[in-house]
Write an enzyme that holds these catalytic residues in place. Structure first.
Site, short mmCIF file in Angstrom:
data_model
loop_
_atom_site.label_atom_id
_atom_site.label_comp_id
_atom_site.label_asym_id
_atom_site.label_seq_id
_atom_site.Cartn_x
_atom_site.Cartn_y
_atom_site.Cartn_z
N TYR A 36 0.84 -1.20 0.00
CA TYR A 36 0.00 0.00 0.00
C TYR A 36 0.88 1.24 0.00
CZ TYR A 36 1.18 0.90 4.86
OH TYR A 36 1.87 1.19 6.00
N ARG A 55 7.85 3.49 -5.26
CA ARG A 55 8.00 2.56 -4.13
C ARG A 55 6.94 1.46 -4.21
NH1 ARG A 55 8.02 5.05 1.77
NH2 ARG A 55 5.83 5.38 1.23
N ARG A 103 -8.21 -20.33 -1.23
CA ARG A 103 -7.15 -20.14 -0.25
C ARG A 103 -6.11 -21.26 -0.27
NH1 ARG A 103 -5.27 -21.26 4.77
NH2 ARG A 103 -4.56 -19.49 6.02
N HIS A 105 -1.49 -21.13 0.40
CA HIS A 105 -0.42 -20.17 0.62
C HIS A 105 0.29 -19.76 -0.67
CE1 HIS A 105 -1.10 -21.36 4.76
NE2 HIS A 105 -0.26 -20.44 5.18
N LYS A 149 6.60 -2.16 1.98
CA LYS A 149 5.45 -1.51 2.62
C LYS A 149 4.24 -2.44 2.49
CE LYS A 149 3.45 3.17 2.97
NZ LYS A 149 3.83 3.53 4.34
N GLU A 181 12.50 3.04 13.81
CA GLU A 181 11.50 3.93 13.22
C GLU A 181 10.23 3.80 14.03
OE1 GLU A 181 10.68 2.78 9.14
OE2 GLU A 181 10.44 0.67 9.66
N LEU A 205 11.51 1.08 6.58
CA LEU A 205 10.93 1.48 5.31
C LEU A 205 11.75 2.62 4.71
CD1 LEU A 205 8.27 1.01 3.60
CD2 LEU A 205 7.56 3.19 4.57
#
Lengths: 281, 281
Positions: A36, A55, A103, A105, A149, A181, A205
């Site tokens: 995101y 990014r 579903r 993995h 991220k 951070e 990040l």
């Protein structure tokens, strides 16, 4: 702006948020399998949009999620501001997941289209730069690819909640004795007159506001170094501050209940805040 | 059973999966802020359901997600089998998130209702116990609360995909030189005649099948110990196996490309598999 009436973008279409039909098979919901970005607009203009989209593209590449065309999200972001009448300050949230599939993995094989979602968000700052915020330190429980991220934000949620319950606005994450951070911000300290922040690695990040802060230091001859901030050095810091898209440059005036420096925003932080504000105008 | 036509449970209602309206504000989608369980039914009877629901309750308590009433999911699980006509072997997937709220890291205040989702899933085993599977070892990138069965599964996804691309069915996660568990399974080694598995800690999930395997060892005088399996000990293992709700007891016959023992399922693993099968009947 209410939560449900606002116009969002979902897989190629603009629609009211309550009309979105996100599948419970979405790998964002099941596996945190996505990335995101949060982009800020000032006076209707998106700030550092190219950097955010780059990014996002890097994150998608790291996770090998294909088909999202992040460059197209520049126009999507502008269109969301326009359609929601957001000519002032706002945020645009962008999220891409590996899509919806039964579903299991492993990546779906063959690949399915990614889920691309974008929505406006109001600016909710964690504090006021004029007075600063309080922060706590806490153990960094996160995985070891914090440079991505990703949506796997549960440890950030828990640490941030811990800060709120301690009467603070942010938690500084400490791993192996290094203050890395915040849960949604970069972290800086002024120690012996030098602006310090952790060097880029898999543990932080690569924050866009962090990079801009370092650039402002270089341009304006403010001594700065990308060097780990040891937890034991925090007591020697004359100033601490957070940096990020939402908080911009935010002084930390109390850490773990004790005042930082004189307990008010310090001169280096105030100067960087002014330089940042000048930059975004 | 198709993906979209099946009947699922969503926040108190039974409906077709394609009718579910999951909000993009759901904290499961945005933050991996939730927990899940996978329960197996044999011949229409759910196995170890109480244990799964207890672990779900433990996870909700750890994350302080309230209002989900996990005990009610026993009936929901049975009802899903009934409504989908699943009288044979099947899985029921259960997921609870902190609910949908405007995006910010801290818990919504006041709290919002949790999102409770349950759906049947076909049994897709990662291999056949008669022949065994291949596995790889890889670095454990996960956070340090692996005892919580959380939705922050991105590192598991990436490690499992790595296994698939190496021609294997599971990746064994190694942290600080210790082989802890698979991406969705527990991990056992037979070394010097002793069945070994990592002791419970924040680094592994307290797996229900793991517990049952240890119980079967105790009951049937098979020497067993909860003691860390060092990576360097793996070459001395005469047998390796996985344990889990979906794989049950699954021999690992190749590790990182090299045969384990004689390269066929070993006698201790075969015996435990038989005892496990007898237990579920």
């Amino acid at each position: 702006m209410t939560t449900d009436a606002e116009i969002v973008y979902f897989n190629g279409t603009y629609l009211a948020k309550h009309e979105v039909r996100l599948s419970p098979d979405d790998r964002g919901f099941l596996f945190a399998d996505g990335v995101y970005e949060v982009v800020r607009s000032y006076g209707g203009t998106l700030f550092a949009l190219d950097e955010h989209l780059r990014r996002l593209a890097d994150g998608l590449a790291a996770l090998r999620i294909t088909g999202a065309e992040p460059a197209k999200l520049a126009n999507v972001s502008r269109e969301l501001l326009r359609r929601n009448g957001l000519g002032g300050d706002a945020l645009v949230y962008l999220q891409v997941t590996r899509g919806a599939a039964p579903r299991r993995h492993a990546f779906p094989d063959p690949a399915v289209p990614p889920t691309v979602y974008a929505a406006p968000m109001p600016v909710r700052s964690r504090g006021d730069a004029a007075t600063g915020v309080a922060a706590i330190t806490t153990a960094d429980l996160r995985w070891t690819r914090c440079d991505i991220k990703s949506l796997a934000l549960l440890p950030n949620v828990l640490a941030h909640q811990q800060a709120i319950e301690a009467g603070a606005q942010e938690a500084i994450l400490v791993r192996d004795g290094v203050a890395l951070e915040g849960t949604a911000t970069s972290f800086f300290a002024v120690i012996d007159g030098v602006v310090r922040t952790a060097p880029c690695s898999n543990y932080i990040l690569p924050s866009i506001t962090r990079g801009l802060t370092l650039e402002l230091c270089r341009t304006h001859d403010i001594p700065a170094a990308e060097r780990p901030i040891l937890q034991q050095e925090l007591r020697d810091a004359t100033e601490l501050f957070l940096a990020g898209t939402t908080v911009e440059i935010m002084p930390v005036i109390r850490l773990d209940g004790a005042p930082v420096g004189r307990g008010t925003p310090g001169p280096v932080t105030r100067r960087l805040h002014q330089l940042f504000k000048a930059r975004i105008c």
